[in-house]
Motif scaffolding. Structure first.
Motif, PDB file in Angstrom:
ATOM      1  N   PRO A   1       2.453 -12.907  -4.947  1.00 48.77           N
ATOM      2  CA  PRO A   1       1.057 -13.367  -5.331  1.00 48.77           C
ATOM      3  C   PRO A   1       0.186 -12.655  -4.366  1.00 48.77           C
ATOM      4  O   PRO A   1       0.392 -12.273  -3.281  1.00 48.77           O
ATOM      5  N   MET A   2      -0.888 -12.647  -4.655  1.00 49.03           N
ATOM      6  CA  MET A   2      -2.056 -12.070  -4.013  1.00 49.03           C
ATOM      7  C   MET A   2      -1.604 -10.955  -3.285  1.00 49.03           C
ATOM      8  O   MET A   2      -1.517 -10.597  -2.109  1.00 49.03           O
ATOM      9  N   PRO A   3      -1.323  -9.805  -4.270  1.00 52.66           N
ATOM     10  CA  PRO A   3      -0.917  -8.652  -3.579  1.00 52.66           C
ATOM     11  C   PRO A   3      -1.990  -7.912  -2.663  1.00 52.66           C
ATOM     12  O   PRO A   3      -1.714  -7.155  -1.917  1.00 52.66           O
ATOM     13  N   TRP A   4      -3.299  -8.125  -2.895  1.00 49.34           N
ATOM     14  CA  TRP A   4      -4.182  -7.473  -1.996  1.00 49.34           C
ATOM     15  C   TRP A   4      -4.062  -7.935  -0.668  1.00 49.34           C
ATOM     16  O   TRP A   4      -4.651  -7.436   0.334  1.00 49.34           O
ATOM     17  N   LYS A   5      -3.302  -9.145  -0.288  1.00 48.61           N
ATOM     18  CA  LYS A   5      -2.957  -9.635   0.939  1.00 48.61           C
ATOM     19  C   LYS A   5      -1.478  -9.102   1.333  1.00 48.61           C
ATOM     20  O   LYS A   5      -1.317  -9.580   2.644  1.00 48.61           O
ATOM     21  N   ASN A   6      -0.637  -8.569   0.512  1.00 51.74           N
ATOM     22  CA  ASN A   6       0.705  -8.632   0.950  1.00 51.74           C
ATOM     23  C   ASN A   6       0.684  -7.372   2.089  1.00 51.74           C
ATOM     24  O   ASN A   6       0.163  -6.343   1.794  1.00 51.74           O
ATOM     25  N   MET A   7       1.493  -7.531   3.267  1.00 56.25           N
ATOM     26  CA  MET A   7       1.338  -6.476   4.199  1.00 56.25           C
ATOM     27  C   MET A   7       2.135  -5.388   3.923  1.00 56.25           C
ATOM     28  O   MET A   7       1.629  -4.428   4.280  1.00 56.25           O
ATOM     29  N   TYR A   8       3.184  -5.410   3.109  1.00 52.90           N
ATOM     30  CA  TYR A   8       3.724  -4.067   2.596  1.00 52.90           C
ATOM     31  C   TYR A   8       3.177  -3.260   1.752  1.00 52.90           C
ATOM     32  O   TYR A   8       2.910  -2.250   1.804  1.00 52.90           O
ATOM     33  N   LEU A   9       2.615  -4.050   0.751  1.00 50.73           N
ATOM     34  CA  LEU A   9       1.608  -3.441  -0.273  1.00 50.73           C
ATOM     35  C   LEU A   9       0.374  -2.653   0.445  1.00 50.73           C
ATOM     36  O   LEU A   9      -0.106  -1.460   0.212  1.00 50.73           O
ATOM     37  N   GLN A  10      -0.002  -3.568   1.458  1.00 55.88           N
ATOM     38  CA  GLN A  10      -1.221  -3.046   2.277  1.00 55.88           C
ATOM     39  C   GLN A  10      -0.988  -1.876   3.032  1.00 55.88           C
ATOM     40  O   GLN A  10      -1.857  -0.879   3.010  1.00 55.88           O
ATOM     41  N   SER A  11       0.240  -1.807   3.711  1.00 54.50           N
ATOM     42  CA  SER A  11       0.587  -0.453   4.214  1.00 54.50           C
ATOM     43  C   SER A  11       0.901   0.664   3.463  1.00 54.50           C
ATOM     44  O   SER A  11       0.417   1.714   3.947  1.00 54.50           O
ATOM     45  N   ALA A  12       1.449   0.397   2.010  1.00 58.03           N
ATOM     46  CA  ALA A  12       1.593   1.407   1.174  1.00 58.03           C
ATOM     47  C   ALA A  12       0.005   2.209   0.749  1.00 58.03           C
ATOM     48  O   ALA A  12       0.023   3.188   0.927  1.00 58.03           O
ATOM     49  N   TRP A  13      -0.895   1.260   0.594  1.00 61.33           N
ATOM     50  CA  TRP A  13      -2.207   1.673   0.118  1.00 61.33           C
ATOM     51  C   TRP A  13      -2.680   2.552   1.210  1.00 61.33           C
ATOM     52  O   TRP A  13      -3.262   3.615   1.057  1.00 61.33           O
ATOM     53  N   ARG A  14      -2.726   1.862   2.609  1.00 62.10           N
ATOM     54  CA  ARG A  14      -3.256   2.670   3.506  1.00 62.10           C
ATOM     55  C   ARG A  14      -2.746   3.959   3.727  1.00 62.10           C
ATOM     56  O   ARG A  14      -3.322   4.822   4.354  1.00 62.10           O
ATOM     57  N   ALA A  15      -1.323   4.145   3.662  1.00 63.94           N
ATOM     58  CA  ALA A  15      -0.713   5.255   3.689  1.00 63.94           C
ATOM     59  C   ALA A  15      -1.088   6.454   2.603  1.00 63.94           C
ATOM     60  O   ALA A  15      -0.407   7.528   2.506  1.00 63.94           O
ATOM     61  N   GLY A  16      -1.637   5.939   1.654  1.00 64.76           N
ATOM     62  CA  GLY A  16      -2.215   6.827   0.526  1.00 64.76           C
ATOM     63  C   GLY A  16      -1.015   7.156  -0.472  1.00 64.76           C
ATOM     64  O   GLY A  16      -0.831   7.719  -1.385  1.00 64.76           O
ATOM     65  N   VAL A  17      -0.037   5.910  -0.425  1.00 64.16           N
ATOM     66  CA  VAL A  17       1.151   5.869  -1.429  1.00 64.16           C
ATOM     67  C   VAL A  17       0.567   5.284  -2.750  1.00 64.16           C
ATOM     68  O   VAL A  17      -0.084   4.354  -2.878  1.00 64.16           O
ATOM     69  N   THR A  18       0.961   5.929  -3.729  1.00 62.22           N
ATOM     70  CA  THR A  18       0.920   5.488  -5.143  1.00 62.22           C
ATOM     71  C   THR A  18       1.595   4.265  -5.322  1.00 62.22           C
ATOM     72  O   THR A  18       2.705   4.100  -5.345  1.00 62.22           O
ATOM     73  N   VAL A  19       0.729   3.340  -5.813  1.00 66.93           N
ATOM     74  CA  VAL A  19       1.588   1.908  -6.095  1.00 66.93           C
ATOM     75  C   VAL A  19       1.204   1.512  -7.711  1.00 66.93           C
ATOM     76  O   VAL A  19       0.010   1.350  -7.996  1.00 66.93           O
ATOM     77  N   THR A  20       2.220   1.305  -8.207  1.00 68.43           N
ATOM     78  CA  THR A  20       2.151   0.880  -9.849  1.00 68.43           C
ATOM     79  C   THR A  20       3.361   0.108 -10.018  1.00 68.43           C
ATOM     80  O   THR A  20       3.667  -0.897  -9.205  1.00 68.43           O
ATOM     81  N   THR A  21       3.419  -0.475 -11.353  1.00 65.28           N
ATOM     82  CA  THR A  21       4.249  -1.691 -11.854  1.00 65.28           C
ATOM     83  C   THR A  21       4.959  -0.769 -12.868  1.00 65.28           C
ATOM     84  O   THR A  21       4.704   0.087 -13.649  1.00 65.28           O
ATOM     85  N   GLU A  22       6.122  -1.727 -13.388  1.00 62.26           N
ATOM     86  CA  GLU A  22       6.908  -1.381 -14.595  1.00 62.26           C
ATOM     87  C   GLU A  22       6.092  -1.267 -15.757  1.00 62.26           C
ATOM     88  O   GLU A  22       5.981  -0.445 -16.602  1.00 62.26           O
ATOM     89  N   ILE A  23       5.281  -2.164 -15.954  1.00 65.62           N
ATOM     90  CA  ILE A  23       4.610  -2.396 -17.066  1.00 65.62           C
ATOM     91  C   ILE A  23       3.408  -1.123 -17.312  1.00 65.62           C
ATOM     92  O   ILE A  23       3.189  -1.031 -18.199  1.00 65.62           O
TER      93      ILE A  23
END
Length: 416
Positions: free
Chosen positions: A84-106
């Motif tokens: 839920p609310m991925p824009w608030k998820n600490m792990y996804l936020q860390s990935a985005w800040r580090a410039g990591v590509t974040v995607t999904t299976e779909i």
């Protein structure tokens, strides 16, 4: 977003219980990726999925926690849309800040499909049944086709079987559509919207956000694409399934299948012969129906509507609180013979209902009390109108327990 996964460091966020994490992990390993699979659930809780996955030299598993380093040191993170609310998820936020590509299976899947050969289905209720009806109609018309997406499993491992003639039917959740839009946007050639009513506000934060995500299905269509919405007055004769709502599902499914070029007569026959999905107004035995997939008040109302005599229905409702209004669900107490409330929302339902509601500590208690109260010709319907996560791993587990309880009770009655 074209990504070369060979030798890439990929973190898969969530093995999950529905097959998406399992399928994408297998596919990534086949592409030569080095995969870290991480899930907050424990190894014991995911035992069946872990056994199914097996081991691989390029696979590391982390269960019971997420580690920040697995997100910031990856080349790619595959997010679980259920978070839920991925824009608030600490792990996804860390990935985005580090410039990591974040995607999904779909997103990985849709990037490899010819969108002109895709039928996408979304909606607050009816999307699984509608997608499955489309699939049944296409099969009846001898059209090569596959069914996937939110309905379970991953089509990535079946890409080799898809050719230029294959139609892919995808059930798409609001969360999946949010992720597709975040990374550039995508729409199928044939887009189907069943219904929109408040749902998953715990994920989106508001109904407006949820509604806008559902409508993203149409956003990137072109002029020669097909956009379909469910007609509230539609009818469809000859169905095996009960309920006016299933006639509406069938009507829009029929239009979607013929929009993809399938023979209308054969499509109609396939939809008429469709026997339905487990946990969607599933016939258990005489007088007993399992509608555990009902996770919104509207879905429960539609289930009650399916019976000619609502005042003969004993209705089991309640479950996890998704922070949506329960007024419509509570109102069903005025229509049915008796309502039994379980789960986290039970106290609120008891308070809101104008007629007496029997609050039960468990599904087992609800079934026992309902069967004691039922008269000849009455029906027992499990249609919770709420998610299952407060007492069950998923709606399937809830529905399976209901079926087991009913079968055991009926067998016991016959013995005595």
């Amino acid at each position: 977003m074209g990504i070369n996964f060979k030798d890439a460091r990929v973190t898969v966020m969530g093995l999950g219980r529905f097959g998406g994490g399992l399928g994408v992990t297998r596919w990534l390993l086949a592409q030569g990726a080095k995969v870290i699979l991480t899930d907050l659930a424990t190894e014991d809780a995911l035992a069946a999925q872990i056994t199914d996955l097996g081991t691989h030299a390029n696979l590391e598993c982390v269960f019971g926690e997420h580690r920040e380093e697995d997100f910031v040191h990856a080349d790619v993170v595959i997010a679980n849309p259920a978070v839920p609310m991925p824009w608030k998820n600490m792990y996804l936020q860390s990935a985005w800040r580090a410039g990591v590509t974040v995607t999904t299976e779909i997103e990985i899947l849709t990037n490899q499909l010819n969108r002109k050969k895709v039928i996408g289905v979304t909606g607050s209720s009816g999307k699984s049944t509608t997608a499955s009806m489309i699939y049944a109609g296409l099969q009846s018309a001898c059209v090569p086709c596959l069914l996937g997406g939110n309905i379970g499993g991953s089509l990535l491992t079946q890409l080799s079987s898809i050719n230029s003639e294959t139609i892919v039917v995808l059930e798409l959740s609001s969360a999946m559509l949010w992720w597709l839009e975040k990374n550039g946007g995508w729409s199928p050639s044939v887009a189907v919207l069943t219904t929109i009513e408040p749902n998953h506000l715990d994920w989106h934060g508001s109904f407006d956000e949820y509604k806008s995500c559902k409508e993203l299905l149409f956003k990137h269509q072109s002029e020669d694409d097909t956009s379909l919405t469910q007609d509230a007055e539609a009818s469809f004769e000859g169905l095996l399934l009960i309920g006016k709502h299933n006639e509406r599902n069938a009507a829009v499914a029929f239009l979607a299948a013929i929009s993809a070029g399938a023979d209308a007569k054969r499509v109609r026959k396939g939809i008429q012969e469709f026997r339905g999905l487990p946990h969607r107004l599933q016939y258990v035995c005489d007088g007993f129906y399992n509608d555990s997939k009902s996770t919104t008040p509207t879905a429960t109302k539609l289930a009650v509507d399916a019976f000619d005599d609502a005042d003969k229905v004993h209705l089991i409702v309640g479950g996890y609180d998704k922070k949506i209004g329960l007024e419509l669900l509570a109102k069903q107490s005025e229509r049915v013979a008796c309502m039994y409330a379980i789960g986290a929302t039970a106290p609120a339902l008891v308070e809101q209902c104008l007629r007496e509601v029997i609050q039960c500590a468990s599904l087992e208690e609800a079934v026992i009390r309902a069967m004691k109260n039922m008269k000849e010709g009455d029906v027992l319907l499990l249609s919770p109108g709420c998610a299952s996560w407060d007492q069950f791993a998923n709606y399937e587990a809830r529905g399976e327990l209901f079926c087991e309880l009913v079968t055991a009770a009926k067998t016991n009655q016959q013995v005595h």
